[in-house]
Design a protein around this motif. Structure first.
Motif, PDB file in Angstrom:
ATOM      1  N   MET A  45       0.833  -1.209   0.000  1.00 20.34           N
ATOM      2  CA  MET A  45       0.000   0.000   0.000  1.00 20.34           C
ATOM      3  C   MET A  45       0.867   1.258   0.000  1.00 20.34           C
ATOM      4  N   ASN A  46       2.016   1.190   0.666  1.00 26.01           N
ATOM      5  CA  ASN A  46       2.877   2.369   0.785  1.00 26.01           C
ATOM      6  C   ASN A  46       3.450   2.830  -0.551  1.00 26.01           C
ATOM      7  N   VAL A  47       3.768   1.888  -1.438  1.00 22.74           N
ATOM      8  CA  VAL A  47       4.328   2.314  -2.722  1.00 22.74           C
ATOM      9  C   VAL A  47       3.297   3.072  -3.546  1.00 22.74           C
ATOM     10  N   LEU A 212       3.164  -3.231  -8.939  1.00 24.77           N
ATOM     11  CA  LEU A 212       4.047  -3.529  -7.808  1.00 24.77           C
ATOM     12  C   LEU A 212       3.253  -3.641  -6.510  1.00 24.77           C
ATOM     13  N   SER A 213       2.322  -2.727  -6.317  1.00 22.83           N
ATOM     14  CA  SER A 213       1.503  -2.721  -5.102  1.00 22.83           C
ATOM     15  C   SER A 213       0.676  -3.989  -4.977  1.00 22.83           C
ATOM     16  N   THR A 214      -0.010  -4.370  -6.043  1.00 23.77           N
ATOM     17  CA  THR A 214      -0.866  -5.558  -5.994  1.00 23.77           C
ATOM     18  C   THR A 214      -0.035  -6.843  -5.908  1.00 23.77           C
ATOM     19  N   ALA A 215       1.154  -6.836  -6.516  1.00 24.46           N
ATOM     20  CA  ALA A 215       2.035  -8.001  -6.421  1.00 24.46           C
ATOM     21  C   ALA A 215       2.480  -8.216  -4.979  1.00 24.46           C
ATOM     22  N   LEU A 216       2.824  -7.138  -4.268  1.00 24.59           N
ATOM     23  CA  LEU A 216       3.230  -7.268  -2.867  1.00 24.59           C
ATOM     24  C   LEU A 216       2.051  -7.709  -1.996  1.00 24.59           C
ATOM     25  N   ALA A 217       0.847  -7.226  -2.314  1.00 22.72           N
ATOM     26  CA  ALA A 217      -0.335  -7.689  -1.589  1.00 22.72           C
ATOM     27  C   ALA A 217      -0.527  -9.186  -1.803  1.00 22.72           C
ATOM     28  N   LEU A 256      10.357   4.462   4.662  1.00 24.74           N
ATOM     29  CA  LEU A 256      10.755   3.072   4.456  1.00 24.74           C
ATOM     30  C   LEU A 256      10.484   2.227   5.698  1.00 24.74           C
ATOM     31  N   ALA A 257      10.659   2.805   6.869  1.00 22.92           N
ATOM     32  CA  ALA A 257      10.452   2.044   8.103  1.00 22.92           C
ATOM     33  C   ALA A 257       8.996   2.054   8.546  1.00 22.92           C
ATOM     34  N   GLY A 258       8.202   3.001   8.043  1.00 21.19           N
ATOM     35  CA  GLY A 258       6.843   3.187   8.517  1.00 21.19           C
ATOM     36  C   GLY A 258       5.958   1.959   8.478  1.00 21.19           C
ATOM     37  N   PRO A 259       5.862   1.234   7.356  1.00 23.69           N
ATOM     38  CA  PRO A 259       4.976   0.059   7.312  1.00 23.69           C
ATOM     39  C   PRO A 259       5.319  -0.993   8.367  1.00 23.69           C
ATOM     40  N   LEU A 260       6.597  -1.248   8.567  1.00 19.89           N
ATOM     41  CA  LEU A 260       7.002  -2.236   9.569  1.00 19.89           C
ATOM     42  C   LEU A 260       6.764  -1.708  10.976  1.00 19.89           C
ATOM     43  N   LEU A 261       7.145  -0.466  11.228  1.00 17.64           N
ATOM     44  CA  LEU A 261       6.995   0.107  12.559  1.00 17.64           C
ATOM     45  C   LEU A 261       5.520   0.218  12.948  1.00 17.64           C
ATOM     46  N   GLY A 262       4.684   0.700  12.031  1.00 22.49           N
ATOM     47  CA  GLY A 262       3.267   0.837  12.320  1.00 22.49           C
ATOM     48  C   GLY A 262       2.591  -0.497  12.565  1.00 22.49           C
ATOM     49  N   THR A 263       2.903  -1.490  11.739  1.00 22.33           N
ATOM     50  CA  THR A 263       2.315  -2.824  11.916  1.00 22.33           C
ATOM     51  C   THR A 263       2.740  -3.421  13.253  1.00 22.33           C
ATOM     52  N   LEU A 264       4.002  -3.250  13.601  1.00 21.25           N
ATOM     53  CA  LEU A 264       4.521  -3.761  14.865  1.00 21.25           C
ATOM     54  C   LEU A 264       3.779  -3.151  16.054  1.00 21.25           C
ATOM     55  N   ILE A 265       3.677  -1.825  16.069  1.00 23.82           N
ATOM     56  CA  ILE A 265       3.051  -1.148  17.201  1.00 23.82           C
ATOM     57  C   ILE A 265       1.572  -1.493  17.312  1.00 23.82           C
ATOM     58  N   ILE A 266       0.844  -1.404  16.205  1.00 27.98           N
ATOM     59  CA  ILE A 266      -0.606  -1.625  16.255  1.00 27.98           C
ATOM     60  C   ILE A 266      -0.940  -3.084  16.542  1.00 27.98           C
ATOM     61  N   ARG A 267      -0.196  -4.023  15.942  1.00 26.97           N
ATOM     62  CA  ARG A 267      -0.475  -5.444  16.201  1.00 26.97           C
ATOM     63  C   ARG A 267      -0.214  -5.802  17.658  1.00 26.97           C
ATOM     64  N   VAL A 268       0.838  -5.233  18.231  1.00 28.53           N
ATOM     65  CA  VAL A 268       1.117  -5.489  19.650  1.00 28.53           C
ATOM     66  C   VAL A 268       0.003  -4.903  20.520  1.00 28.53           C
ATOM     67  N   LEU A 269      -0.475  -3.702  20.159  1.00 26.94           N
ATOM     68  CA  LEU A 269      -1.598  -3.111  20.885  1.00 26.94           C
ATOM     69  C   LEU A 269      -2.852  -3.966  20.741  1.00 26.94           C
TER      70      LEU A 269
END
Length: 322
Positions: A45-47, A212-217, A256-269
């Motif tokens: 989604m980020n790309v 690229l976006s749909t391939a990563l999905a 670049l770090a946002g998707p990983l950082l956001g997923t990490l924080i929200i999933r842990v919450l």
């Protein structure tokens, strides 16, 4: 600074690779693997949103297509996962191209609404096509693969598969971001008319980033299929799309770090608030509003803003010493 970022990413993935040496908890593996799978979807989604300024609200639909392709080919056609997975990614990329040929005749809010409608159609097709997808009953019994004697049914082995997939995704997105293609996407985000005046083929670039976006999905969806072993149409719906969007907004759109950082924080919450069930979003709603109001660039963007401030303070201290 770029080489420092590269070393930082190597450190992050290096430390992550050591986790199975010290962790035996199945619960920790489950949380970590889900974080990595949905981080890949968030990078997809980020790309689109972060680099090209386009909001793809059919994202969960392609996540589901990737998952169902793997499930159908492995269960009904008896294909190997290692063949079905790239086929699922390719199908998602092709369907993304076809969607883009139509969707990019619209712009801005109309584009977002159009893709949301396409996402709903994908959900309905999967839900109603009983003979192929199992309909309301879904697909059950999608098994994890083996490779060269390595059994991915074990948590640690699957953890490494997900980690490698995430690392390759981050590397690919970083290369795209630093390329002429990536810089052209940023120009398109700044203004399509201005980008055209600079000689950028806006339509072609948008088609390429959609693929690229749909391939990563689809890549994330294929991993999800063999991890959970069961697929239902709900994973293709708007709730999944907006959940991935929440991860992205929390971490930082366009970083670049946002998707990983956001997923990490929200999933842990989310894991810490499992007792709230569906009321989790009553909590996440105000959090999202606060993020948009006070940290529009997300947590990764906040970190980027603090770095120059710390550097400036360091120079002031050094100057005082002189």
């Amino acid at each position: 600074m770029r080489w420092r970022a590269g070393w930082l990413w190597l450190l992050v993935f290096g430390l992550a690779a050591l986790v199975p040496l010290f962790v035996r908890s199945g619960y920790v593996y489950d949380v970590a693997i889900n974080i990595m799978i949905f981080s890949i979807a968030a990078y997809g989604m980020n790309v689109m949103l972060g680099y090209a300024g386009l909001l793809p609200l059919a994202h969960a639909g392609f996540f589901g297509i990737g998952a169902y392709t793997v499930g159908i080919l492995t269960l009904k056609a008896h294909w190997s996962f290692w063949l079905a997975w790239p086929v699922g990614v390719a199908i998602c990329a092709l369907l993304g191209l076809l969607l883009g040929l139509v969707a990019f005749r619209t712009r801005d809010d109309v584009f977002a609404i159009f893709t949301l409608g396409v996402g709903v159609i994908i959900t309905q097709v999967i839900n109603k096509w009983d003979a192929l997808t199992g309909g309301n009953d879904g697909l059950n019994g999608v098994t994890r693969p083996t490779l060269l004697g390595l059994d991915f049914d074990k948590s640690a082995s699957f953890y490494y598969l997900a980690l490698l997939s995430l690392a390759l995704t981050v590397f690919l997105v970083a290369r795209v971001r630093a390329s002429l293609f990536g810089r052209s996407l940023l120009a398109i985000r700044g203004g399509e008319d201005l980008a055209r005046s600079a000689g950028i083929d806006v339509y072609t670039h948008k088609l390429r980033v959609m693929m690229l976006s749909t391939a990563l999905a689809g890549l994330a969806g294929g991993l999800y299929a063999i991890y959970v072993g069961f697929l239902g149409a709900a994973i293709t719906g708007p709730v999944t799309t907006f959940t991935v969007l929440l991860y992205l907004l929390a971490g930082g759109v366009g970083t670049l770090a946002g998707p990983l950082l956001g997923t990490l924080i929200i999933r842990v919450l989310q894991q810490s608030m499992q007792g709230l069930a569906d009321y989790q979003y009553v909590v996440f709603g105000p959090i999202l509003v606060l993020l948009v109001l006070f940290f529009p660039a997300g947590l990764a963007g906040l970190w980027a803003r603090l770095r120059p401030a710390r550097a400036a303070n360091g120079r002031e201290v050094a100057g005082a010493g002189i």
